[in-house]
Enzyme design. Sequence first.
Site, PDB file in Angstrom:
ATOM      1  N   GLU A  18      15.814   1.530  65.888  1.00 24.77           N
ATOM      2  CA  GLU A  18      16.834   2.569  65.959  1.00 24.77           C
ATOM      3  C   GLU A  18      17.236   2.995  64.550  1.00 24.77           C
ATOM      4  O   GLU A  18      18.153   2.400  63.952  1.00 24.77           O
ATOM      5  CB  GLU A  18      18.071   2.043  66.691  1.00 24.77           C
ATOM      6  CG  GLU A  18      17.819   1.677  68.138  1.00 24.77           C
ATOM      7  CD  GLU A  18      19.055   1.957  68.986  1.00 24.77           C
ATOM      8  OE1 GLU A  18      18.930   2.729  69.926  1.00 24.77           O
ATOM      9  OE2 GLU A  18      20.135   1.436  68.676  1.00 24.77           O
ATOM     10  N   HIS A  48      23.343  -4.033  67.560  1.00 21.42           N
ATOM     11  CA  HIS A  48      23.368  -2.563  67.490  1.00 21.42           C
ATOM     12  C   HIS A  48      24.045  -2.143  66.183  1.00 21.42           C
ATOM     13  O   HIS A  48      25.008  -2.777  65.738  1.00 21.42           O
ATOM     14  CB  HIS A  48      24.125  -2.007  68.696  1.00 21.42           C
ATOM     15  CG  HIS A  48      23.967  -0.524  68.839  1.00 21.42           C
ATOM     16  ND1 HIS A  48      24.644   0.371  68.056  1.00 21.42           N
ATOM     17  CD2 HIS A  48      23.168   0.212  69.650  1.00 21.42           C
ATOM     18  CE1 HIS A  48      24.294   1.603  68.384  1.00 21.42           C
ATOM     19  NE2 HIS A  48      23.390   1.534  69.360  1.00 21.42           N
ATOM     20  N   SER A 104      18.841   9.599  69.512  1.00 27.93           N
ATOM     21  CA  SER A 104      18.831  11.019  69.892  1.00 27.93           C
ATOM     22  C   SER A 104      17.649  11.433  70.757  1.00 27.93           C
ATOM     23  O   SER A 104      17.146  12.556  70.630  1.00 27.93           O
ATOM     24  CB  SER A 104      18.926  11.902  68.636  1.00 27.93           C
ATOM     25  OG  SER A 104      20.194  11.737  68.031  1.00 27.93           O
ATOM     26  N   GLY A 114      23.613   8.987  74.176  1.00 24.76           N
ATOM     27  CA  GLY A 114      24.162  10.251  74.688  1.00 24.76           C
ATOM     28  C   GLY A 114      23.371  10.830  75.854  1.00 24.76           C
ATOM     29  O   GLY A 114      23.950  11.336  76.822  1.00 24.76           O
TER      30      GLY A 114
HETATM   31  C1  PEP Z   1      22.065   4.173  70.649  1.00 25.06           C
HETATM   32  O1  PEP Z   1      23.220   4.183  70.232  1.00 25.06           O
HETATM   33  O2  PEP Z   1      21.484   3.102  70.888  1.00 25.06           O
HETATM   34  C2  PEP Z   1      21.405   5.451  70.872  1.00 25.06           C
HETATM   35  C3  PEP Z   1      20.114   5.474  71.038  1.00 25.06           C
HETATM   36  O3  PEP Z   1      22.243   6.538  70.877  1.00 25.06           O
HETATM   37  P1  PEP Z   1      21.824   8.085  70.980  1.00 25.06           P
HETATM   38  O4  PEP Z   1      20.731   8.200  72.022  1.00 25.06           O
HETATM   39  O5  PEP Z   1      23.070   8.781  71.400  1.00 25.06           O
HETATM   40  O6  PEP Z   1      21.334   8.495  69.641  1.00 25.06           O
END
Ligand code: PEP
Length: 255
Positions: free
Chosen positions: A169, A96, A216, A238
Amino acid sequence: MNKDHIIIANWKMKLGINETIELAKKIKDKFKKIDKGEVVVCPNFVALMEVKKILNGGKIKLGGQTVFWENRGAYTGEISPDILAEAGCEYVIIGHSERRKYVLENYEMIHKKVKTVLGIDNLIPIVCVGEDAKERKTDRRDFVLVDQLQEAFGGLNILKNQQVIVAYEPIWAIGSGVAIEPSEAEYAHKIVRLALNDIFGMQTVDNNFRIIYGGSIDTKNVENFVDLENLDGVLVGGGSLDIDNFYKIAQAIIG
Ligand code: PEP
């Protein structure tokens, strides 16, 4: 090979033990109505065993947020793939971007983690890749993705029944409240697929890999992602901390 859509909740270090237990109970209860796809929750390590008891072998699966690259030894503070499996984890997040940034996980460490996890029966790696804002601005995203995938997977074998998840991501989208444009995600997922094809061959990638998006995802934007050809699910940070939001996102993806 399981190619169901999947939704993975990454609770990071955002919940204490009691908060984790409360949310796990709510998820167990609310998700009774969903019988398609796969749902995975990734609590902090200290809460894993309690969440395992709550989920009690049901259809919601358990995942670790990270893992070490050895199974036993003098590695103070680390948790190994086989300990995670013993704790009931069927999935584990590797590489990550927050771990790359805050604890300096590098390519070599990520490769070793993927390799060790692939050696454990019934533990599926969720390997995160993605470019940062600067790399995106300077048109280096495709190169970065190919490079990260080669470093993570190069030289490894995927057995016939082994499942692997790659989570695209984009770092700039994580926790920012602004997801990527779905068309851009689709393009990036194609790059991921082509890079994996190069490493493992098309048949293995078609059979054994799922490519998901994270960054997000929320109740409003999720609808724009559901029909993407190269999207097998989502990783949610989140948006997974509130039961109603997480349920709505899950309904869109797997409901
Ligand atoms: C993540 O940290 O893997 C992630 C997808 O976070 P968020 O949905 O908060 O952007």
